[in-house]
Scaffold this motif. Structure first.
Motif, PDB file in Angstrom:
ATOM      1  N   GLY A 134      43.316  48.873  46.132  1.00  0.00           N
ATOM      2  CA  GLY A 134      43.995  47.759  45.467  1.00  0.00           C
ATOM      3  C   GLY A 134      43.223  47.030  44.385  1.00  0.00           C
ATOM      4  O   GLY A 134      43.705  46.054  43.830  1.00  0.00           O
ATOM      5  N   MET A 135      42.008  47.496  44.032  1.00  0.00           N
ATOM      6  CA  MET A 135      41.187  46.758  43.061  1.00  0.00           C
ATOM      7  C   MET A 135      41.450  47.231  41.621  1.00  0.00           C
ATOM      8  O   MET A 135      41.450  48.424  41.335  1.00  0.00           O
ATOM      9  CB  MET A 135      39.696  46.979  43.353  1.00  0.00           C
ATOM     10  CG  MET A 135      39.210  46.458  44.667  1.00  0.00           C
ATOM     11  SD  MET A 135      39.052  44.661  44.730  1.00  0.00           S
ATOM     12  CE  MET A 135      37.862  44.357  43.411  1.00  0.00           C
ATOM     13  N   LEU A 136      41.641  46.267  40.735  1.00  0.00           N
ATOM     14  CA  LEU A 136      41.832  46.578  39.318  1.00  0.00           C
ATOM     15  C   LEU A 136      40.998  45.628  38.477  1.00  0.00           C
ATOM     16  O   LEU A 136      40.794  44.472  38.853  1.00  0.00           O
ATOM     17  CB  LEU A 136      43.293  46.353  38.922  1.00  0.00           C
ATOM     18  CG  LEU A 136      44.350  47.405  39.241  1.00  0.00           C
ATOM     19  CD1 LEU A 136      45.718  46.858  38.885  1.00  0.00           C
ATOM     20  CD2 LEU A 136      44.071  48.691  38.488  1.00  0.00           C
TER      21      LEU A 136
ATOM     22  N   TYR B 138      40.388  33.309  34.253  1.00  0.00           N
ATOM     23  CA  TYR B 138      40.222  32.477  35.453  1.00  0.00           C
ATOM     24  C   TYR B 138      39.633  33.190  36.668  1.00  0.00           C
ATOM     25  O   TYR B 138      39.387  32.557  37.690  1.00  0.00           O
ATOM     26  CB  TYR B 138      41.577  31.893  35.868  1.00  0.00           C
ATOM     27  CG  TYR B 138      42.221  31.045  34.801  1.00  0.00           C
ATOM     28  CD1 TYR B 138      41.583  29.894  34.326  1.00  0.00           C
ATOM     29  CD2 TYR B 138      43.459  31.393  34.275  1.00  0.00           C
ATOM     30  CE1 TYR B 138      42.176  29.118  33.344  1.00  0.00           C
ATOM     31  CE2 TYR B 138      44.059  30.615  33.292  1.00  0.00           C
ATOM     32  CZ  TYR B 138      43.410  29.471  32.828  1.00  0.00           C
ATOM     33  OH  TYR B 138      43.990  28.710  31.861  1.00  0.00           O
ATOM     34  N   SER B 139      39.498  34.521  36.619  1.00  0.00           N
ATOM     35  CA  SER B 139      39.102  35.180  37.867  1.00  0.00           C
ATOM     36  C   SER B 139      38.142  36.342  37.646  1.00  0.00           C
ATOM     37  O   SER B 139      38.241  37.375  38.293  1.00  0.00           O
ATOM     38  CB  SER B 139      40.360  35.639  38.620  1.00  0.00           C
ATOM     39  OG  SER B 139      40.065  35.903  39.966  1.00  0.00           O
ATOM     40  N   PHE B 140      37.181  36.140  36.773  1.00  0.00           N
ATOM     41  CA  PHE B 140      36.096  37.100  36.556  1.00  0.00           C
ATOM     42  C   PHE B 140      36.583  38.488  36.135  1.00  0.00           C
ATOM     43  O   PHE B 140      35.924  39.492  36.373  1.00  0.00           O
ATOM     44  CB  PHE B 140      35.212  37.215  37.806  1.00  0.00           C
ATOM     45  CG  PHE B 140      34.607  35.913  38.241  1.00  0.00           C
ATOM     46  CD1 PHE B 140      33.446  35.444  37.636  1.00  0.00           C
ATOM     47  CD2 PHE B 140      35.202  35.141  39.240  1.00  0.00           C
ATOM     48  CE1 PHE B 140      32.882  34.244  38.034  1.00  0.00           C
ATOM     49  CE2 PHE B 140      34.643  33.937  39.638  1.00  0.00           C
ATOM     50  CZ  PHE B 140      33.484  33.480  39.028  1.00  0.00           C
ATOM     51  N   GLY B 141      37.780  38.546  35.564  1.00  0.00           N
ATOM     52  CA  GLY B 141      38.241  39.820  35.016  1.00  0.00           C
ATOM     53  C   GLY B 141      38.658  40.865  36.034  1.00  0.00           C
ATOM     54  O   GLY B 141      38.757  42.045  35.704  1.00  0.00           O
ATOM     55  N   GLU B 142      38.912  40.413  37.279  1.00  0.00           N
ATOM     56  CA  GLU B 142      39.345  41.368  38.295  1.00  0.00           C
ATOM     57  C   GLU B 142      40.597  40.870  38.998  1.00  0.00           C
ATOM     58  O   GLU B 142      40.863  39.677  39.035  1.00  0.00           O
ATOM     59  CB  GLU B 142      38.240  41.575  39.336  1.00  0.00           C
ATOM     60  CG  GLU B 142      37.075  42.345  38.791  1.00  0.00           C
ATOM     61  CD  GLU B 142      36.039  42.664  39.869  1.00  0.00           C
ATOM     62  OE1 GLU B 142      36.318  42.435  41.067  1.00  0.00           O
ATOM     63  OE2 GLU B 142      34.967  43.148  39.489  1.00  0.00           O
ATOM     64  N   LEU B 143      41.335  41.795  39.569  1.00  0.00           N
ATOM     65  CA  LEU B 143      42.500  41.410  40.361  1.00  0.00           C
ATOM     66  C   LEU B 143      42.758  42.466  41.424  1.00  0.00           C
ATOM     67  O   LEU B 143      42.073  43.485  41.483  1.00  0.00           O
ATOM     68  CB  LEU B 143      43.717  41.232  39.464  1.00  0.00           C
ATOM     69  CG  LEU B 143      44.195  42.491  38.768  1.00  0.00           C
ATOM     70  CD1 LEU B 143      45.704  42.536  38.776  1.00  0.00           C
ATOM     71  CD2 LEU B 143      43.667  42.512  37.351  1.00  0.00           C
TER      72      LEU B 143
END
Ligand code: SF4
Lengths: 211, 556
Positions: free
Chosen positions: B61-63, B366-371
């Protein structure tokens, strides 16, 4: 033209097949469906081999012969000389257990050739069978894949310990050869190279791809 | 998150070359349909009702923002400008051309992505908790192990053609969010009595036809043995799993036939040979991979933010969204945010190219370039500072990404169904949309509270219907589409499989059926009870009575 690919000292090439494959004649017994019968906890649905087939199997008098496991199990004693002469190989189907062969012959290295016959290319049991023969039972001689053997499975077969491949008659062995090089550095250890990638390289420094 | 080195890159690049040639041979007639099938499937390519569907792997699930931007770009160039996020945390393009797929894969490889083993009878994408690494209740961050297992399973030669698909999930929390019990292998990582990393292993769970929860095969496995222990399990399955009937071919059927005791005896016997073999993970390798999952460079923030509190107090819409979409975080002053892909009227889990680009920007800002992608088919920004929540919400809302329905009835988990999938018995998206329409009142939705509603278009259960509090399954009766309703399924530690309440309904009846179920709950609930609690306390009978009583009257 031969359709047999074989590794000789780490190089795969197309060579002539010296082995005659012996097959079972049809049975006289009426065919009975086995569906529903649980064999070793698995429903195989495979045809049973009848005694008359085994008895009537014709063995060529000379040359290197590749005989079915079922014939070997019953008529073992007939083959003492052929075995000594290095003229006897065994072939088994993927629904047979490796253990059956091992129980009949503890040292598999008396056979110069063992072949595993795969009925449908999608039957991945062949990979586990190859792996077990090589790693568990110490088989070192030629291990051949026969049957529905196609180019896109070769890489996996090679990694599972097979070193010769009889490509299905209607396909080109020459084309198939290329697929053995599909991946240069696989991740996990397997028969052909038991060392996984993270032990083959110092991956903290693999930005330069140095071993 | 994990970054490729040249070796990883080489593998995906070589895969593109290999696949390109396979497609070429297929188009040239050198490969039959049947021969090409497993090859394209192992590359995530289905031939669907309308067009092919390409399933792209999103490992656990990491992008990154860069990757999501690429997905948006590919959806625009090779598809109709949108993509679908699935319950397996993957991303699907519904309309690419077969001829274009090698090019799509080549593009994906440039951002360290691929479609390897996203389908077919092999080990699939490994899934985990969408809050891995940041959840306050987390004991162990399972992502490094998930990555190690991803590498181990990628083109594993022995397991390239299994009897059926094989799914592994990992988790590292007390409260399971990865449905480990519903996977072929489920691994819960924990710290044992000696504070050493250990794994509790489940086997034989699954949600398709014959939904069943897994059995524990090992209470305690030292972490370094994860690959070899999996090898033992999968080898027993590969050799003995049924291959004569696709519906009986999953490992759960073998485990059931043998019984968990006999099955684990065989696995242990196999493992005795494999234990400590070369594939055993080294401390150095775990350390190397773990470095990719170090906590983000967080700022030192106070636990409260005055501006955030003020925004909640003065803005009801923001407050509603916060209630549903903002989640606790390990780090003081930070929160995780769920961006809902369940806007009413849009197919659940779908995102447009533009939305993907917006989310990529938000993640960067807002989130260090990850989702992350959640198995509930939403997108997660895992590391947002309190002060940023309000501006983030405003931007997300402007792009339809802030429906405050996360975890509520209209946060429907839904497979593509009959509109896209050739295996479907019935459509699923129109049912989801009709239900969203029926419950379009936000206050009412919040009053109903936590509820998981899952829809699958057939027995394969990609919409995880059997663990939905309300589970809807499309069935085929005499060539028309009907819907079976089950109640009381649940994910988590106290997972359960739902019970079918009775004869199936037509599509038109579905919104009112759900309405009647909700009516019973509203009437029967105690103040602190969620829907699932009430179902568990009073059983399905009162629900059934209400749903079918009305139906009978209307028939008389
Ligand atoms: S559940 Fe069935 S209809 Fe839905 S996506 Fe899966 S296979 Fe297709």
């Amino acid at each position: 033209m031969s359709n047999l690919i074989k590794y000789v000292s780490n190089t795969a090439s197309i060579i002539e097949d010296e082995w005659q494959k012996v097959t079972l004649p049809p049975s006289h017994e009426p065919e009975r469906k086995q569906a529903g019968k649980v064999v070793l906890f698995k429903l195989t649905g495979e045809k049973t081999v009848h005694a008359d087939q085994i008895a009537e199997t014709v063995i060529p008098a000379t040359g290197k012969i590749l005989i079915p496991l079922s014939v070997w199990l019953v008529r073992k004693d007939e083959f003492t000389d052929r075995l000594k002469a290095g003229e006897l190989g065994i072939w088994m189907e993927t629904h047979k257990l490796v253990e059956t062969l091992v129980e009949s012959q503890a040292d598999l290295n008396v056979f110069p050739l063992i072949a595993v016959h795969v009925e449908r290319f999608a039957d991945g049991r062949i990979f586990s069978i190859g792996t077990l023969l090589r790693t568990r039972y110490g088989y070192k001689n030629e291990l051949r894949a026969t049957g529905d053997v196609l180019r896109d499975q070769l890489f996996f077969l090679k990694r599972s310990g097979f070193d010769s491949f009889l490509i299905r008659a209607d396909r080109s062995a020459k084309d198939a050869l290329q697929s053995l090089k599909d991946f240069s550095e696989p991740y996990q250890g397997a028969v052909d190279n038991p060392v996984p990638l993270f032990k083959r390289y110092n991956r903290n420094a693999t930005m330069e791809l140095k071993p | 998150m994990y970054k490729y080195d040249q070796l990883d890159q080489q593998i995906v690049d070589e895969r593109v070359t290999q696949y390109r040639d396979q497609v070429r041979r297929y188009l040239a007639g050198e490969l039959t349909e049947e021969e090409f099938r497993p090859l394209r499937l192992q590359n995530g390519l289905y031939i669907q009702r309308q067009a092919p569907m390409l399933r792209i792997a999103v490992p656990y699930g990491m992008l990154s923002s860069r990757q999501l931007r690429k997905l948006g770009d590919l959806a625009r160039r090779f598809d109709k400008g949108y993509a679908h996020f699935s319950t397996r945390q993957n991303c699907q393009l519904n309309w690419p051309k077969l001829e274009d797929t090698p090019e799509i894969l080549a593009e994906l490889a440039t951002v360290e992505m691929h479609a390897i083993q996203t389908s077919g009878n092999c080990i699939r994408n490994i899934t985990t908790d969408q809050f891995a690494g940041i959840a306050p209740d987390e004991v162990v961050d399972p992502r490094a192990m998930a990555e190690i297992l991803r590498q181990w399973s990628t083109f594993h030669p022995e397991f390239a053609l299994l009897p059926r698909k094989f799914k592994i999930a990992v988790s590292g929390t007390k409260q399971d969010r990865a449905i480990v019990q519903a996977h072929d292998i489920g691994m819960e990582f924990y710290l044992d009595a000696n504070q050493k990393l250990a794994i509790k292993v489940w086997v034989g769970g699954g949600l398709g036809r014959t939904p069943i929860l897994g059995s524990v095969i090992r209470e305690h496995l030292e972490w370094q043995h994860a690959p070899t222990y999996c090898e033992a399990i999968v080898r027993v399955y590969n050799l003995h799993g049924r291959r004569d009937n696709a519906y009986k071919a999953r490992i759960k059927i073998l485990v059931k036939a043998l019984g968990i005791e006999e099955f684990s005896k065989q696995v242990e016997a196999e493992w005795a040979h494999l234990k400590d073999s070369q594939n055993t993970i080294t401390q150095a390798e775990l350390a190397r991979v773990s470095e990719h999952f170090e906590p983000m460079p967080y700022a030192t923030l106070s636990v409260n933010s005055a501006s955030y509190e003020a925004a909640i107090a003065s803005n009801k819409a923001f407050a509603n969204w916060v209630k549903r979409s903002v989640h606790a975080h390990k780090q003081a002053g930070y929160r995780a945010v769920t961006l809902s892909l369940k806007a009413h009227g849009i197919a659940p889990g779908d995102a447009t190219s533009e939305q993907m680009e917006v989310v990529a920007d938000l993640a960067e800002a807002y989130s260090f370039g990850e989702l992350r992608v959640s198995h509930e088919q939403n997108l997660i920004l895992a590391d947002v500072a309190l002060d940023d929540l309000f501006p983030l919400w405003e931007k997300a809302r402007a792009h339809g990404l802030a429906t405050p329905n996360v975890g509520l009835l209209t946060d429907i988990i839904c497979c593509p169904g009959g509109d896209f999938c050739s295996l479907a018995n019935a459509k699923s998206i129109p049912i989801a949309l009709a239900i969203q329409d029926q419950f379009d009142n936000l206050d009412y939705l919040h009053d109903i509270g936590d509820l998981e509603l899952n829809i699958s278009g057939c027995m394969n259960g990609c919409g995880h219907h059997s663990i939905g509090h309300i589970g809807i399954l499309g069935v085929d009766k005499d060539g028309s589409e009907w819907y079976q309703v089950a109640l009381g399924g649940k994910q988590g530690n106290d997972a359960s499989i739902g019970t079918v309440i009775g004869p199936a309904f037509s599509a038109e009846e579905m919104p009112s059926v759900v309405q009647r179920l909700i009516d019973v709950y509203i009437q029967e609930r105690t103040p602190e009870e969620r829907f699932i609690d009430t179902v568990r306390r009073i059983g399905t009978a009162p629900f059934k009575a209400n749903v079918y009583a009305n139906k009978e009257t209307s028939l008389v």
